[in-house]
Write a protein that holds these residues in place. Structure first.
Motif, PDB file in Angstrom:
ATOM      1  N   VAL A 101      17.450  53.974  64.304  1.00  0.00           N
ATOM      2  CA  VAL A 101      16.235  53.746  63.507  1.00  0.00           C
ATOM      3  C   VAL A 101      15.522  55.077  63.289  1.00  0.00           C
ATOM      4  O   VAL A 101      15.687  56.027  64.065  1.00  0.00           O
ATOM      5  N   TRP A 102      14.721  55.117  62.226  1.00  0.00           N
ATOM      6  CA  TRP A 102      13.846  56.264  62.006  1.00  0.00           C
ATOM      7  C   TRP A 102      12.554  56.057  62.799  1.00  0.00           C
ATOM      8  O   TRP A 102      11.984  54.967  62.804  1.00  0.00           O
ATOM      9  N   ILE A 103      12.093  57.107  63.426  1.00  0.00           N
ATOM     10  CA  ILE A 103      10.833  57.085  64.166  1.00  0.00           C
ATOM     11  C   ILE A 103       9.836  57.971  63.413  1.00  0.00           C
ATOM     12  O   ILE A 103      10.107  59.152  63.175  1.00  0.00           O
ATOM     13  N   HIS A 162      12.061  61.349  62.797  1.00  0.00           N
ATOM     14  CA  HIS A 162      13.311  61.673  63.475  1.00  0.00           C
ATOM     15  C   HIS A 162      14.035  60.373  63.824  1.00  0.00           C
ATOM     16  O   HIS A 162      13.486  59.273  63.664  1.00  0.00           O
ATOM     17  N   ILE A 163      15.252  60.498  64.271  1.00  0.00           N
ATOM     18  CA  ILE A 163      16.063  59.313  64.567  1.00  0.00           C
ATOM     19  C   ILE A 163      15.968  58.988  66.055  1.00  0.00           C
ATOM     20  O   ILE A 163      16.086  59.871  66.910  1.00  0.00           O
ATOM     21  N   GLY A 164      15.722  57.725  66.338  1.00  0.00           N
ATOM     22  CA  GLY A 164      15.656  57.262  67.711  1.00  0.00           C
ATOM     23  C   GLY A 164      16.458  55.985  67.884  1.00  0.00           C
ATOM     24  O   GLY A 164      17.120  55.510  66.949  1.00  0.00           O
ATOM     25  N   ALA A 210      14.834  56.186  55.010  1.00  0.00           N
ATOM     26  CA  ALA A 210      14.385  54.802  55.127  1.00  0.00           C
ATOM     27  C   ALA A 210      13.859  54.291  53.789  1.00  0.00           C
ATOM     28  O   ALA A 210      13.052  54.951  53.124  1.00  0.00           O
ATOM     29  N   VAL A 211      14.327  53.118  53.385  1.00  0.00           N
ATOM     30  CA  VAL A 211      13.801  52.468  52.189  1.00  0.00           C
ATOM     31  C   VAL A 211      12.545  51.685  52.576  1.00  0.00           C
ATOM     32  O   VAL A 211      12.309  51.383  53.737  1.00  0.00           O
ATOM     33  N   GLY A 212      11.745  51.338  51.582  1.00  0.00           N
ATOM     34  CA  GLY A 212      10.485  50.652  51.851  1.00  0.00           C
ATOM     35  C   GLY A 212      10.533  49.160  51.633  1.00  0.00           C
ATOM     36  O   GLY A 212       9.478  48.504  51.605  1.00  0.00           O
ATOM     37  N   GLY A 271       8.477  43.845  60.727  1.00  0.00           N
ATOM     38  CA  GLY A 271       9.693  44.323  60.092  1.00  0.00           C
ATOM     39  C   GLY A 271      10.352  45.458  60.839  1.00  0.00           C
ATOM     40  O   GLY A 271       9.676  46.273  61.484  1.00  0.00           O
ATOM     41  N   THR A 272      11.678  45.506  60.753  1.00  0.00           N
ATOM     42  CA  THR A 272      12.464  46.577  61.352  1.00  0.00           C
ATOM     43  C   THR A 272      13.526  47.006  60.351  1.00  0.00           C
ATOM     44  O   THR A 272      14.281  46.170  59.843  1.00  0.00           O
ATOM     45  N   THR A 273      13.563  48.288  60.063  1.00  0.00           N
ATOM     46  CA  THR A 273      14.548  48.853  59.144  1.00  0.00           C
ATOM     47  C   THR A 273      15.598  49.582  59.974  1.00  0.00           C
ATOM     48  O   THR A 273      15.281  50.555  60.665  1.00  0.00           O
ATOM     49  N   VAL A 274      16.840  49.096  59.907  1.00  0.00           N
ATOM     50  CA  VAL A 274      17.894  49.524  60.831  1.00  0.00           C
ATOM     51  C   VAL A 274      18.948  50.346  60.088  1.00  0.00           C
ATOM     52  O   VAL A 274      19.410  49.955  59.007  1.00  0.00           O
TER      53      VAL A 274
END
Length: 844
Positions: A169-171, A191-193, A374-376, A398-401
Motif C-alpha cells: 500500500v501507499w503510505i 512511500h510504500i508500506g 494510487a488512483v482516487g 476504503g483501502t487502495t491495494v
C-alpha cells in the motif's frame, strides 16, 4: 408493449439562443468521415525509424542479466533504450509556487524491475518493425522472479505476498500544519508500506462476505448507530465490480523527432495544452521546447487525460538515433500499458425506513490499484454515493491495494461507477422487500438543489451547485412508460422480462481557465482552443458561446486546435467531465472582454460612453440609433490603438501560457482574452436517471436489452447531437460492465489471459439495446454564466446499474453478487437457487 410502440420524446433546445442548443456541422466532421483526419499513426517522415518494445514475461521480477550486443550488431538496428537512458523525472511547480517532488517509486517508461506482466523493459529503434522485432528476439535477457499478487485480498492476508519489495500500500505522511504567514512547502512524498489483516478479519470470507480489516482512510457524518436502530430494513451485501481496460480504438502510437533543439511529438491525448507539462516532466525539459501535435485522438475515456509516459520513448530514441521514430502500439501492448478501471470489492450495510429513505449507510471498499501511483477511485466512490443517495448518516472506509497487474487510471466516472453499481443493487433489493416502486425509492433519496456531499472538511461539508434528478426521474418514468411496463406479465414461455432503473451522477466541471480569440480586420473571429479533440466535439462546442455573445454567424468563426505551436490558451484537462462547464465559462469571460473592448473602441472613435453601445449582428452601435461600426472596422481601430486592444498589454491574471499566446497574436486584430473569475457556490455535478428493460431466456441464460432510456440533468444543452452521443455512448460503456467486459488472470503465473477484444469483451453494436433513447432537462445551472455542465461520465453508472437491476427484476435477488453477469452465471445460479460464482476472488 413492443419497442416500436414506445415513442421517444422529441426535444428542442436553446429557445432563447441563436447558436447554443442547436445542432451544426463541426469543423472536423468532413475530415473524419472522409478519412482525411490524421491521427498519430498516419504521419510519415523521410528516414523514419520504427520502435518496438520488449515486455516483461513475469508479473514481478528483476533483470539479472542483459546483453544487447547481438541486437545492436544487426543491420538496420539504430538504437536501443534501457532504463539507464531515461532522464530523471522533473519536479513540478503549482500555480502557487509550491514544488511537488517527483516520486522515485513512481512509474517509469522502462524498468529493470517490472511490476506486471507486459511492462516495457527496453525499446529498440530500427529501419522497420520486422527488424526491430528480430532485434528483440536477439537480446539475451534473464529475469529473477519475485513474489507477486494479482488479487488485493491475497496480499492483505497474513503472510500474503507483497506486490512490491517494500509492501502493498501507499503510505501518505501527514502534511505539516502551516504557521500564520508561512508559505506552503513541498508536501512529503508518499512511500510504500505493508498492510496485513488478521485471520479473524478474514473469517467472514468463508461466508462470502467481504472481510473488513483495518482501512487506510475513513470518514463519518451523522449518527450511524441511531440510523440503523431506526431502520425498518437493514441489508448487508457484498458485491464485486470488474477491472476493465479503457479499450480506446486508437492505441498509444506516437511519432517524435527533433528540430532546432525542440522535440515535436505526434500523439493522441485528451488535453492538448495540459499535456505539455506532463511531457516536460517526463523528459525533464522546459515545456517551451516541446511542440505537441494532436489534432485527432481516437478516444481516451480518462486513459490519455494528459498524455502517457511511454510517449517519451520515441522522443528519446529519436535523439539517440538522430532520426524520426514511430512507436506503433499493438492491441496486446495497449492492453498492458493502456490503463484500466480498478475493480472494487465492496460491502454495504444500509438501513432503510419504511418509506425507503436511507437512514444509515456503512460503506467499505477495497480498490485494486495495480503497482504504481494510487488512483482516487476509492475516495471518489464515497463522495458520489453520499451525494446521490443522501443518507441521513454515513461512514465510508476504503483501502487502495497494490497488485502486480497493469497500472490503473481514471476511467469514465472513476470510483463513481463502482460505488453506484454496488449501491444500486441494494436499493433495488430494498424496494422489493419494502414493497416500494423502484422510481419512488430513488426519488425519496436523491439530491435536490444544493445538497451536501462527502465528509466534513474544515468544519463544513461541500455541496452541489444544483440538482434536478427528481425531475429527470419524472421525465424518464413518463417517457419510458414505467407504470405500463410494470403492469405487463413478466413471463412468456421460457422468456422472462425485467425492468430496472438507476440513479447516476458525477462531477460536472471545474473553474478558473482562460479564453482567447482575435477579431480580425476582415471581421472574422479566430478562436484559439486548447481543448483536446478526443471525439466529444467539446473542443469546438464551448466556443460557440463567443459567437453567441458577439452576435456573429458561426460561419464567420475559425477555430484553431491540436497544435501547441499555434498559440493556444491555458485550458482545463479534458477529463472528469470538466470541459463543457470550464470552457464555456472561459469562452464567456473572453467574449465579455471582447464586447467591452468593442464598446470602448466605439466610444473612443464615435464619442459617448462605452455602456451606450451595443454589440450584435457583426456590429457595435449606439443604443437607440446613431453611429456604429462593423467588427472589421473595430478590429482595425484596435490595431491602431494598440495596448490592451491588440494584445500588446495582456491581462495580468491570465496564465503564463495564455500570455505567451497573446504576445504571439498581438497586432493581428482585436485580441480578447480573459480568465474565468465568475463566482461558484458549491461543486458542479451532473445527473442521469437511467431506465432499462431486458428479456432473459431461462433455458439458455442468454438475455437481450430491449429498451433503454437515459434522462440527463446537465444544465443548458450546448450541442444536442454531441450530447446524445455522450449520453448514449457512455451509457453503453456502463452497460459493457454489466454484460461481459472484464479482465481474467492466471493466478498461478500472474499472467493476463484476456489480451484482445474477444477476451475482454467490450460491448459491440450487437450488444446495443434494440431501442435506445435519451432526453435532457435543459435546466440551467445557476452557478455558471451559460448554465452548462459536463456529461461525459454521469451516464456510466446508470448504464450498468439499470441493466443489473432489470436482471434482478427478471430473475430475483439471488442470482449474482458481481458484475458482469454472463449466461453461465444465470443458468448455474438458477439451478442452485443462490449465487454460485466465487463471491470475492478478483479477475475470474
Amino acid at each position: 408493449m413492443s419497442s416500436s410502440e414506445w415513442k421517444p420524446n422529441s426535444q428542442k433546445f436553446g429557445a432563447q439562443y441563436k447558436l447554443i442548443g442547436k445542432d451544426y456541422p463541426t469543423p472536423d466532421l468532413y475530415a473524419k468521415v472522409t478519412g482525411k483526419a490524421k491521427y498519430a499513426e498516419d504521419f510519415r517522415i523521410d528516414g523514419m525509424l520504427f520502435c518496438k518494445l520488449l515486455l516483461s514475461p513475469v508479473p514481478h521480477g528483476r533483470v539479472k542479466h542483459l546483453d544487447i550486443s547481438k541486437a545492436m550488431a544487426m543491420p538496420g538496428v539504430k538504437a536501443i533504450l534501457t532504463q539507464d537512458d531515461l532522464p530523471a523525472p522533473a519536479d513540478s511547480v503549482t500555480d502557487l509556487g509550491v514544488t511537488i517532488k517527483a516520486n522515485p517509486l513512481g512509474e517509469k517508461a522502462l524498468t529493470m524491475e517490472p511490476l506486471y506482466h507486459g511492462e516495457p523493459v527496453l525499446a529498440v529503434a530500427a529501419v522497420d518493425e520486422y527488424t526491430a522485432a528480430e532485434a528483440i528476439e536477439a537480446i539475451d535477457i534473464e529475469f529473477e522472479p519475485l513474489p507477486f499478487a494479482v488479487d488485493p485480498l491475497d496480499t492483505l492476508r497474513p503472510g500474503g505476498p507483497n506486490p512490491r519489495i517494500n509492501g502493498n500500500v501507499w503510505i501518505k505522511p501527514p502534511v505539516p500544519e502551516l504557521k500564520p504567514g508561512e508559505k506552503p512547502s513541498s508536501p512529503p512524498l508518499p512511500h510504500i508500506g505493508e498492510l496485513k489483516w488478521t485471520e479473524a478479519d478474514f473469517a467472514e470470507a468463508k461466508h462470502g462476505r467481504l472481510p473488513m480489516g483495518k482501512a487506510q482512510d475513513e470518514w463519518v457524518v451523522g449518527d450511524l448507530d441511531a440510523g440503523f436502530k431506526n431502520a425498518a430494513l437493514v441489508l448487508d451485501e457484498t458485491f464485486v465490480t470488474p477491472d476493465t481496460s479503457h479499450e480506446t480504438l486508437e492505441p498509444r502510437t506516437t511519432l517524435a523527432y527533433w528540430q532546432n533543439g525542440k522535440v515535436f511529438v505526434h500523439m493522441g491525448t485528451q488535453s492538448t495544452v495540459q499535456t505539455l507539462a506532463s511531457l516536460g516532466r517526463w523528459l525533464n525539459m522546459d515545456p517551451n521546447q516541446i511542440v505537441l501535435i494532436s489534432e485527432y485522438t481516437g478516444g481516451g475515456f480518462g486513459s490519455k487525460a494528459t498524455g502517457y509516459i511511454f510517449a517519451i520513448l520515441p522522443a528519446l530514441l529519436s535523439k539517440k538515433a538522430n532520426a524520426p521514430v514511430m512507436m506503433r502500439i499493438s492491441r496486446e501492448e495497449e492492453h498492458f500499458i493502456g490503463r484500466a478501471r480498478p475493480g472494487f470489492n465492496g460491502r454495504m450495510k444500509v438501513g432503510f425506513a419504511s418509506n425507503g429513505r436511507i437512514t444509515a449507510l456503512d460503506m467499505f471498499v477495497i480498490c485494486n490499484n495495480g503497482p504504481y501511483d494510487a488512483v482516487g477511485d476509492a475516495n471518489t466512490s464515497g463522495n458520489i454515493v453520499s451525494l446521490l443517495y443522501q443518507p441521513l448518516a454515513m461512514r465510508w472506509r476504503g483501502t487502495t491495494v497494490l497488485t502486480n497487474t497493469p497500472p490503473r487510471g481514471a476511467q469514465s466516472s472513476p470510483g463513481g461507477m463502482q460505488g453506484i453499481v454496488i449501491m444500486e443493487t441494494i436499493v433495488s433489493k430494498a424496494a422489493r422487500k419494502l414493497g416500494l416502486d423502484q422510481v419512488d425509492i430513488r426519488k425519496a433519496n436523491c439530491p435536490e438543489g444544493k445538497s451536501p456531499v462527502g465528509p466534513v472538511r474544515n468544519g463544513t461539508r461541500n455541496h452541489s451547485t444544483s440538482a434536478f434528478l427528481k425531475e429527470a426521474f419524472d421525465r424518464g418514468a413518463e417517457q419510458f412508460q414505467w407504470k405500463d411496463r410494470l403492469a405487463r406479465p413478466k413471463r412468456s414461455g421460457t422468456k422472462v422480462r425485467g425492468v430496472g432503473v438507476s440513479s447516476s451522477c458525477f462531477v460536472g466541471g471545474s473553474i478558473g481557465f482562460d479564453g482567447l480569440f482575435v477579431i480580425k480586420p476582415d471581421g472574422r473571429i479566430a478562436i484559439q482552443s486548447g481543448v483536446g479533440n478526443l471525439g466529444t466535439e467539446s473542443l469546438v462546442d464551448v466556443h460557440r458561446v463567443v459567437a453567441e455573445v458577439l452576435g456573429v454567424p458561426w460561419e464567420k468563426c475559425d477555430v484553431t486546435w491540436g497544435n501547441t505551436s499555434k498559440n493556444l490558451p491555458w485550458t482545463c484537462v479534458s477529463g472528469g467531465s470538466q470541459t463543457t462547464h470550464a470552457m464555456t465559462r472561459a469562452a464567456h469571460a473572453a467574449a465579455m472582454d471582447g464586447k467591452q473592448k468593442l464598446q470602448e473602441i466605439a466610444a473612443k472613435t464615435l464619442g459617448g460612453k462605452p455602456e451606450q453601445y451595443e454589440v450584435a449582428n457583426e456590429r457595435v452601435f449606439r443604443k437607440g440609433g446613431g453611429g456604429g461600426m462593423t467588427l472589421a472596422q473595430a478590429a482595425q481601430h484596435a490595431i491602431q490603438l494598440g495596448g490592451k486592444y491588440d494584445g500588446h498589454e495582456p491581462p495580468d491574471d491570465v496564465n503564463k501560457i495564455t500570455k505567451a499566446s497573446i504576445a504571439a497574436l498581438a497586432g493581428q486584430g482585436l485580441v480578447a482574452a480573459a480568465k474565468d473569475k465568475y463566482p461558484r457556490d458549491g461543486q458542479s455535478f451532473s445527473y442521469v436517471a437511467s431506465f432499462a428493460e431486458v428479456e432473459v431466456d431461462i433455458e439458455t441464460g442468454k438475455y437481450e436489452i430491449t429498451d433503454f432510456l437515459a434522462v440527463a440533468d446537465v444544465g443548458t444543452v450546448i450541442h444536442p447531437r454531441a450530447l446524445s452521443g455522450q449520453i448514449l455512448g457512455r451509457s453503453i460503456l456502463g452497460i459493457g460492465h454489466a454484460i461481459g467486459q472484464k479482465w481474467v488472470f492466471d493466478p498461478h503465473y500472474g499472467h493476463t489471459i484476456s489480451l484482445r477484444f474477444h477476451h475482454t469483451k467490450p460491448p459491440t453494436i450487437l450488444d446495443v439495446p434494440v431501442n435506445m433513447q435519451w432526453a435532457a432537462l435543459d435546466i440551467p445551472d445557476p452557478e455558471t454564466p451559460v448554465g452548462a455542465r459536463g456529461i461525459g461520465e454521469p451516464p456510466v453508472g446508470g448504464g450498468c446499474g439499470a441493466i443489473l437491476n432489470a436482471l434482478s427484476d427478471a430473475l430475483g435477488d439471488e442470482i449474482f453478487r458481481r458484475a458482469p453477469v454472463n449466461l453461465d452465471t444465470i443458468l448455474t445460479s438458477l439451478e442452485a437457487g443462490h449465487p454460485v460464482q466465487d463471491p470475492l476472488t478478483a479477475h475470474i
